[in-house]
Design a protein around this motif. Structure first.
Motif, short mmCIF file in Angstrom:
data_model
loop_
_atom_site.label_atom_id
_atom_site.label_comp_id
_atom_site.label_asym_id
_atom_site.label_seq_id
_atom_site.Cartn_x
_atom_site.Cartn_y
_atom_site.Cartn_z
N ASP A 1 0.85 -1.18 0.00
CA ASP A 1 0.00 0.00 0.00
C ASP A 1 0.89 1.23 0.00
O ASP A 1 1.81 1.35 0.82
N ARG B 1 -3.14 10.40 -1.80
CA ARG B 1 -3.78 9.35 -2.60
C ARG B 1 -3.29 7.98 -2.14
O ARG B 1 -2.19 7.84 -1.64
N HIS B 2 -4.12 6.96 -2.33
CA HIS B 2 -3.82 5.60 -1.89
C HIS B 2 -3.83 4.68 -3.10
O HIS B 2 -4.81 4.59 -3.82
N SER C 1 -2.72 0.60 -4.16
CA SER C 1 -2.40 -0.72 -3.60
C SER C 1 -2.00 -1.66 -4.72
O SER C 1 -2.61 -1.65 -5.79
N SER D 1 -4.60 -1.31 -7.59
CA SER D 1 -5.89 -0.70 -7.23
C SER D 1 -5.67 0.76 -6.86
O SER D 1 -4.70 1.11 -6.20
N PHE E 1 -7.54 4.16 -5.13
CA PHE E 1 -8.58 4.50 -4.17
C PHE E 1 -8.95 5.96 -4.29
O PHE E 1 -8.11 6.81 -4.60
N ASP F 1 -12.06 9.15 0.03
CA ASP F 1 -12.31 8.00 0.90
C ASP F 1 -11.25 6.94 0.62
O ASP F 1 -11.40 6.13 -0.31
N PRO F 2 -10.16 6.90 1.39
CA PRO F 2 -9.06 5.98 1.11
C PRO F 2 -9.41 4.50 1.24
O PRO F 2 -8.62 3.64 0.88
N ASP F 3 -10.62 4.19 1.71
CA ASP F 3 -11.05 2.79 1.80
C ASP F 3 -11.93 2.38 0.62
O ASP F 3 -12.25 1.20 0.47
N ALA F 4 -12.32 3.33 -0.22
CA ALA F 4 -13.19 3.04 -1.36
C ALA F 4 -12.35 2.86 -2.62
O ALA F 4 -11.73 3.80 -3.11
N CYS F 5 -12.34 1.64 -3.13
CA CYS F 5 -11.56 1.33 -4.33
C CYS F 5 -12.29 1.91 -5.54
O CYS F 5 -13.44 1.58 -5.81
N THR G 1 -9.56 -1.21 -10.20
CA THR G 1 -8.52 -2.23 -10.08
C THR G 1 -8.12 -2.68 -11.48
O THR G 1 -8.98 -2.93 -12.32
#
Length: 159
Positions: A16, A23-24, A26, A38, A40, A44-48, A51
């Motif tokens: 990660d 920005r995130h 993975s 992936s 994100f 919202d760093p948890d919302a992909c 991919t």
């Protein structure tokens, strides 16, 4: 920039990356060489958001584009016209080489591919000798031509 590495047992490793602007990204590196990149959503760093699956060759090409100076500083294998691959080959419970010395495979003689390490749950065994006994669950780290590596995978599988 922050990078976090997370082992994914039986799958591979997840990397990660958090960029300086928040920005995130993975990357899941599967043991068979496939990669999934992936992206994100910044809010919202948890919302992909997306991919992208990559085959081993595609991942290698992307890496050479992203960091050409590293590719140029490599071994120069491409300059010599030699296409080498590195692959992980599992020793399955039904392998005819389970419990036998690695030398019984005659890997290099039969395929030209080299077993450079054996990965075991207890740790890595680099440069194993011909007397090293293979166990179910081991993973062979192999270097050779595409054809040689494929042939070795067939031999180890008993095909």
């Amino acid at each position: 920039m922050v990078t976090r590495r997370t082992p994914l047992p039986g799958v591979g490793t997840q990397y990660d990356v958090a960029t300086r602007d928040g920005r995130h990204i993975s990357v899941v590196a599967h043991e068979d060489g496939r990669r999934f990149v992936s992206f994100f959503a910044p809010e919202d760093p948890d919302a992909c958001a997306c991919t992208v699956p990559l085959e081993p060759e595609e991942a290698a090409r992307l890496a050479s584009v992203m960091a050409p100076e590293r590719a140029e500083a490599g071994l120069g294998v491409a300059e010599l016209g030699i296409d080498l691959v590195t692959e992980r080959i599992p020793i399955e419970p039904d392998s005819p080489y389970r419990g036998r010395p690695m030398g019984d495979t005659k890997a290099r003689t039969r395929t030209g591919a080299s077993i450079v390490a054996v990965l075991r749950r207890t740790g890595a065994h680099p440069s194993p000798g011909p007397d090293f006994r293979l166990e179910a669950g081991d993973t062979l780290l192999v270097v050779g031509t595409r054809e040689g590596v494929d042939d070795l995978a067939d031999i180890v599988a008993g095909v």
